[in-house]
Scaffold this active site. Sequence first.
Site, PDB file in Angstrom:
ATOM      1  N   SER A 245       1.114   2.166   8.550  1.00 53.92           N
ATOM      2  CA  SER A 245       2.499   2.411   8.206  1.00 53.92           C
ATOM      3  C   SER A 245       3.048   3.748   8.689  1.00 53.92           C
ATOM      4  CB  SER A 245       2.669   2.321   6.690  1.00 53.92           C
ATOM      5  OG  SER A 245       2.007   3.399   6.051  1.00 53.92           O
TER       6      SER A 245
ATOM      7  N   LYS B 221       5.715  12.608   7.191  1.00 56.84           N
ATOM      8  CA  LYS B 221       6.047  11.211   6.888  1.00 56.84           C
ATOM      9  C   LYS B 221       7.041  11.171   5.722  1.00 56.84           C
ATOM     10  CE  LYS B 221       3.702   6.801   5.809  1.00 56.84           C
ATOM     11  NZ  LYS B 221       2.404   6.168   5.482  1.00 56.84           N
TER      12      LYS B 221
ATOM     13  N   SER C 263      -3.364   3.323   7.319  1.00 56.21           N
ATOM     14  CA  SER C 263      -2.028   3.745   7.753  1.00 56.21           C
ATOM     15  C   SER C 263      -1.973   5.067   8.514  1.00 56.21           C
ATOM     16  CB  SER C 263      -1.085   3.828   6.557  1.00 56.21           C
ATOM     17  OG  SER C 263      -0.665   2.540   6.189  1.00 56.21           O
TER      18      SER C 263
END
Lengths: 481, 95
Positions: free
Chosen positions: A149, A74, A173
């Site tokens: 997210s 990420k 997330s």
Amino acid sequence: MSNELLFGDIAALRPRLASKEISPVEVAEALLDRISHVDPKLKAYNHLHPENSLAQAKKADVSLPLGGVPIAIKDVLNVKDDPLTCSSKILQGYIAPYDATVIRKLREAGAVLLGRTNMDEFAMGSSTENSAWGVTRNPWDLDRVPGGSSGGSAAAVGGHEAFAALGSDTGGSIRQPAAFCGCVGLKPTYGRVSRFGLTAFASSLDQVGPFTKTVRDAALLLEVLSGHDVNDNTSARRPVPKYTAALTGDVKGLRLGIPKEYFIDGIDPEIEQSVRAAIKHFEGLGAEIVEVSLPHTEYAVAVYYIVATAEASANLARFDGVRYGRRAQGATDVIDMYGRTREEGFGAEVKRRIILGTYVLSSGYYDAYYNRAQKVRQLLRQDFEQAFTKCDAILTPTSPSSPFKVGERVNDPLQMYLADIFTIAVNLAGICGLSLPCGFTKAKLPIGLQIIGPQWGEETILRAADAYERSTKWHQERPNL
Amino acid sequence: MAEAKIEVSYVAHLARLKLSDEETATFQKQLGDILQYVAKLQEADISSVVPLEDEAGFENNLRADEERPSFPLPAVLGNAPQQANDLIVVPRMVE
């Protein structure tokens, strides 16, 4: 590389790498090739550096736990000498000067780092639509969001563009996008994994964790990622169990709690049906199902949007055009420069949360909002402590809805916040939780089952999840891309 | 709990955040809705709660005070948008 291997998990790949039946370079090439075909549709990756990945593959030591296994990261974690943007314009041009501790651990375990994955800006969002670099699509339906997210990491693993990925989970997330994209997502107990090198959003809630195709891979990744770090004073000085050894397949006598507050009006009936079927399935495996109550659940979202935004307003003060990324031009003085840099650099959701967080901490409102929220947070934590005297783990849906359409909720932030209603309390209580596939809707959209464990209860939830996965076939379904 | 009233332009100034008039108006409405939602915390009975001090029962966690190499200067300074002589340049602060 055969499709069987490409679509399989790390546990299936590793023996083939170890026996030299296939080389790390062949694996990396196969994935990069798939990315070049699939990612123009999914847009899971913000940044790829194929030569760099191949160079790592060439040197990979296949005797190591993750030797030669390609993993996506990420875009919220520092990877030395690579760009780090948090999907924000304000970090455009930033090059990470060091490796986050979890990145160092992956390298030491022999992993091959693939690209950085897309996310909601600074991890604020539930759909990956709040990214400065465009929307990531759900591998099961390109018109729908991958969740957020960590939507890029979830789409990369769910779309078989990586064998695993790292994400971060502040209010769901990791778990919510894992549910949306049909993969496994694990949020470890607060303090289990080092946060050093993770861009801070809400420091009392953030944890790094893995996205994987199977539960056994999640156990393997957690083993690599966990442990005390001198650079993170909130990382626990606790030995790291051999999580893979906890996967006995046996849940006989395991007490699984069902909280009535998580089966509410407004939950998608197809999701409720699948989760109820999963509960029955556990009963069939010999687990004991018990009713529990988490009476303060209805306050979790409200507490979260006070505590998380308060912490975010402080953490994001560092992005002011002085030390990192971009700076607005033409400012009249330094205050004007801060204001303009932040106006140009941040997207709407980040601005909204900074304002909310500043407000709840401001003079005259601190007690009414922040202090009260911290006290209700304590009640939420006590709810779980109480419940875990009656059960070993808790089963709930991961999300009340299946993946929604791109654009459907962008103009209604409150509606977007409610997407995290089942995942948020776990972060507020500092405990662990994972999501794994437990079915599909009629429209073939994945459904996630959340298994919540007490503090340091990762072995229990992994064991339960693995026993479920071994006796079901949901994780073998593949999106048609 | 205080009345759910927020003056967005003032709070944005506190946060060193410039906003367009349009953004200010949008946020005013949206944050009003969100504050109305979080007002439900008023109902919670917190009379028995002691404030939460630390997050996971951690004690003071000290490390040895030892010299360690810092990151190389060029790697760190290289991220600053404006620099000269190994220093970060900012607009003048003192007249």
